[in-house]
Scaffold this active site. Structure first.
Site, PDB file in Angstrom:
ATOM      1  CD  GLU A 124      23.549  19.963 -15.670  1.00 57.08           C
ATOM      2  OE1 GLU A 124      22.916  20.502 -14.753  1.00 57.08           O
ATOM      3  OE2 GLU A 124      23.711  20.489 -16.796  1.00 57.08           O
TER       4      GLU A 124
ATOM      5  CB  CYS B 284      20.057  18.211 -16.323  1.00 56.84           C
ATOM      6  SG  CYS B 284      20.674  19.172 -17.739  1.00 56.84           S
TER       7      CYS B 284
ATOM      8  CG  HIS C 141      21.451  22.093 -20.264  1.00 58.52           C
ATOM      9  ND1 HIS C 141      20.468  22.236 -19.310  1.00 58.52           N
ATOM     10  CD2 HIS C 141      21.098  22.908 -21.292  1.00 58.52           C
ATOM     11  CE1 HIS C 141      19.560  23.100 -19.744  1.00 58.52           C
ATOM     12  NE2 HIS C 141      19.919  23.509 -20.942  1.00 58.52           N
TER      13      HIS C 141
ATOM     14  CB  CYS D 273      17.030  22.319 -15.848  1.00 60.32           C
ATOM     15  SG  CYS D 273      17.627  21.319 -17.238  1.00 60.32           S
TER      16      CYS D 273
END
Length: 151
Positions: A56, A87, A54, A84
């Protein structure tokens, strides 16, 4: 003078556009220290065959390498979509100071939409957060991307 949160969220949107050109879900992130760009990334789960890739997480990895430390205090993360569960956990472990996100995520948002992990009393680190910065632009970009994918 432009608000720094808006300035940096525009940078995160540029990263999200990069993800879209690669066929990835268009989420972008930038890590900022003392109003200076430290790291930037975008979703790359499909390209990397990695469910943890992801925006992040990838920005945190880059910053950790640059700082030679997995603890990243005094940094602000700007991301185009509410993080999410995975993260948010990484942000807590990294000990970032502040999170600013664009669109709220009513399906998997772990800051305030579905879960409120940053507000949990058991956290030994507190991250200040602000959601909804350029939420219309961030949300529309995601919406347009998924509409095009469904066609």
């Amino acid at each position: 003078m432009i608000d720094p949160d808006i300035f940096w969220m525009h940078h995160a949107l540029t990263c999200a556009r990069q993800a879209a050109t690669m066929g990835e879900v268009p989420v972008g992130a930038v890590l900022v220290e003392n109003n200076r760009l430290l790291a930037r990334s975008w979703n790359q789960s499909i390209l990397c065959h990695d469910p943890t890739a992801h925006a992040e997480i990838l920005a945190l990895r880059t910053a950790g390498q640059l700082k030679q430390n997995y603890r990243l205090p005094h940094l602000t993360l700007y991301v185009t979509l509410e993080p999410c569960l995975m993260c948010v956990g990484a942000l807590l472990h990294a000990r970032i100071s502040r999170l600013v996100f664009g669109a709220f995520d009513p399906k998997t948002g772990a800051v305030c939409s579905v879960h409120s992990l940053l507000d949990h009393a058991s956290n030994n680190h507190k991250i200040r957060y602000l959601g909804g910065v350029l939420r219309t632009e961030c949300g529309q970009y995601l919406s347009d991307f998924f509409k095009a994918r469904r066609r």
